[in-house]
Structures are given as structure tokens and as C-alpha cells.
Design an enzyme around this catalytic site. Structure first.
Site, PDB file in Angstrom:
ATOM      1  N   VAL A  59      -4.862  -1.469 -17.587  1.00 27.86           N
ATOM      2  CA  VAL A  59      -4.348  -0.772 -18.768  1.00 27.86           C
ATOM      3  C   VAL A  59      -5.221  -1.105 -19.974  1.00 27.86           C
ATOM      4  O   VAL A  59      -5.388  -2.267 -20.339  1.00 27.86           O
ATOM      5  CB  VAL A  59      -2.885  -1.154 -19.056  1.00 27.86           C
ATOM      6  N   LYS A  60      -5.784  -0.044 -20.551  1.00 28.68           N
ATOM      7  CA  LYS A  60      -6.678  -0.229 -21.692  1.00 28.68           C
ATOM      8  C   LYS A  60      -5.845  -0.144 -22.975  1.00 28.68           C
ATOM      9  O   LYS A  60      -5.119   0.832 -23.196  1.00 28.68           O
ATOM     10  CB  LYS A  60      -7.736   0.880 -21.657  1.00 28.68           C
ATOM     11  N   ILE A  61      -5.978  -1.178 -23.791  1.00 27.54           N
ATOM     12  CA  ILE A  61      -5.140  -1.302 -24.995  1.00 27.54           C
ATOM     13  C   ILE A  61      -6.045  -1.612 -26.185  1.00 27.54           C
ATOM     14  O   ILE A  61      -6.853  -2.541 -26.122  1.00 27.54           O
ATOM     15  CB  ILE A  61      -4.096  -2.433 -24.791  1.00 27.54           C
TER      16      ILE A  61
END
Ligand code: G3P
Length: 217
Positions: free
Chosen positions: A84-86
């Protein structure tokens, strides 16, 4: 150094993956929007092609920690390879810290200083993504950012992997390799540039001409 591909274009991912040099994929909201398909459709297609870490970013409008957490859990549930890219924000860091305790893999993106990278790693990010090209674009030194992060992570034996992003040309890739960056995520166009050399093409042509001459004698 590992090579990832930085795109949401499924055809380009297939072509690059078939070369045998790509071990992961990174996407972002702009890259997904460019394809004119929805997030889940694109991500599902990518998971069926690539067996390796696939970064899918939370919606660009999601900024509260609770909302980041809910969305991150959904993205992570799509496939075991999902990361998950945050984006690098206070709420993002809080979410990364909670997600890392749940065993959900994260990639903190939009990193523009070495200390942002150190903070992301401290919060438990599996990956940090410094952007080279966008710093170069404003007359800063993108490579210096990556090299500082590599040095700091080495000093403290930090396990978070560095994904050099916003790659614009083969020199960026070469410099990342020289300084021991873990991963470089490269657009398909630059992957093609990396393969080609005019002397290779010239050599192939000469070998072909000489071979054809020899069999015609
Ligand atoms: O995926 C993040 C990053 O690689 C974006 O690159 O070219 O839009 O600065 P760019």
C-alpha cells in the site's frame, strides 16, 4: 539492485516482465488515471502478470488516518503481493505505524528529504520512495537525496527498502546502481533506453552483413 516498472499500463508491464528483469511494479493515481480504467481492474490485471511486490496507492482524496487504514486494508486484501502506497504526511505515518503491526506492507511515497525517509522507516514502512526527477526539475539534486538515504539506512542497519522513483533517464538508473540503492522503478520507455546502445546495433549489423557475405561466397 532490483528493477521495478513504474506504470499502470498492462501492455508495457507484460512486455517488460517478459524480459525477465522486472521483479515488481509501482503505480500512482496519475498513472492509473492515464489508463482510463478503475483502480481494482488495473491492479487485478497486474497481479495476474507479475509475481512480486505491486504498489497500489490510496486514493488521492484520502487523508484522514482512519480512512487511510480502511483503504489500505482493502488494497492489501486484493492480493498477497500488494504493497500500500501512502504519501508522506502526519496521518500517513500514523497509518503506516498501525499497518506495519497488522503485517500490511507499505511504501511511503513523495519523499523529498532524507529525514522524511528516516521517519517513514521508523514508522515501519517496508519501502520508501524518494523522487529523483521531480527534484531535478526544480534544480535540486535528486541523486543526492537517494545517496543520502542509502548512507543513513546503512549506518543504522535499517531494513526498509529504498525504491528510487521519478526516474527520467538511464543516468538516474546508473547512479542508483553505483550507490547501492535497493530498487529502481523505471518507466517502460527508460527500460528500452537501458537496453539499447548504438554500438550494439552497429555490431549486429556488421555481423549480419559479414555472415550474409560469407554464405553467399
Ligand atoms: O510513481 C512515482 C514516481 O515514479 C512518479 O514519477 O515522472 O511522475 O515524477 P514522475
Amino acid at each position: 539492485m532490483k528493477f521495478f516498472i513504474d506504470t499502470a499500463n498492462v501492455d508495457d508491464i507484460k512486455k517488460a516482465y517478459d524480459l525477465g528483469v522486472i521483479s515488481g511494479v509501482t503505480t500512482n493515481p496519475s498513472l492509473i488515471a492515464k489508463e482510463g480504467k478503475n483502480f481494482n481492474e488495473v491492479i487485478n490485471q497486474i497481479t495476474s502478470i507479475v509475481n512480486g511486490p505491486i504498489s497500489g496507492e490510496i486514493k488521492a482524496t484520502t487523508d484522514k488516518t482512519e480512512d487511510i487504514l480502511n483503504e489500505a486494508r482493502k488494497i492489501s486484501a486484493i492480493h498477497p503481493n500488494m504493497v500500500v502506497k501512502i504519501p508522506m504526511t502526519k496521518n500517513g505515518l500514523k497509518a503506516v505505524s498501525i499497518l506495519s503491526k497488522e503485517g500490511i506492507k507499505t511504501n511511503v511515497t513523495l519523499i523529498f528529504t532524507p529525514i522524511q525517509a528516516l521517519l517513514a522507516a521508523s514508522a515501519g514502512a517496508n519501502y520508501v520512495s524518494p523522487f529523483i526527477g521531480r527534484l531535478d526539475d526544480i534544480s535540486n539534486n535528486g541523486m543526492k537525496l537517494v545517496s543520502d538515504i542509502v548512507s543513513i539506512f546503512n549506518v543504522y542497519n535499517i531494513n526498509s527498502k529504498i525504491i528510487a522513483a521519478s526516474i527520467r533517464n538511464p543516468i538516474h538508473v546508473l547512479e542508483c546502481a553505483k550507490i547501492g540503492c535497493d530498487i529502481v522503478t523505471v518507466p517502460y520507455k527508460v527500460i528500452c533506453q537501458l537496453i539499447k546502445h548504438p554500438l550494439t546495433d552497429e555490431g549486429i549489423k556488421k555481423f549480419k552483413d559479414d555472415y550474409l557475405k560469407s554464405i553467399n561466397n
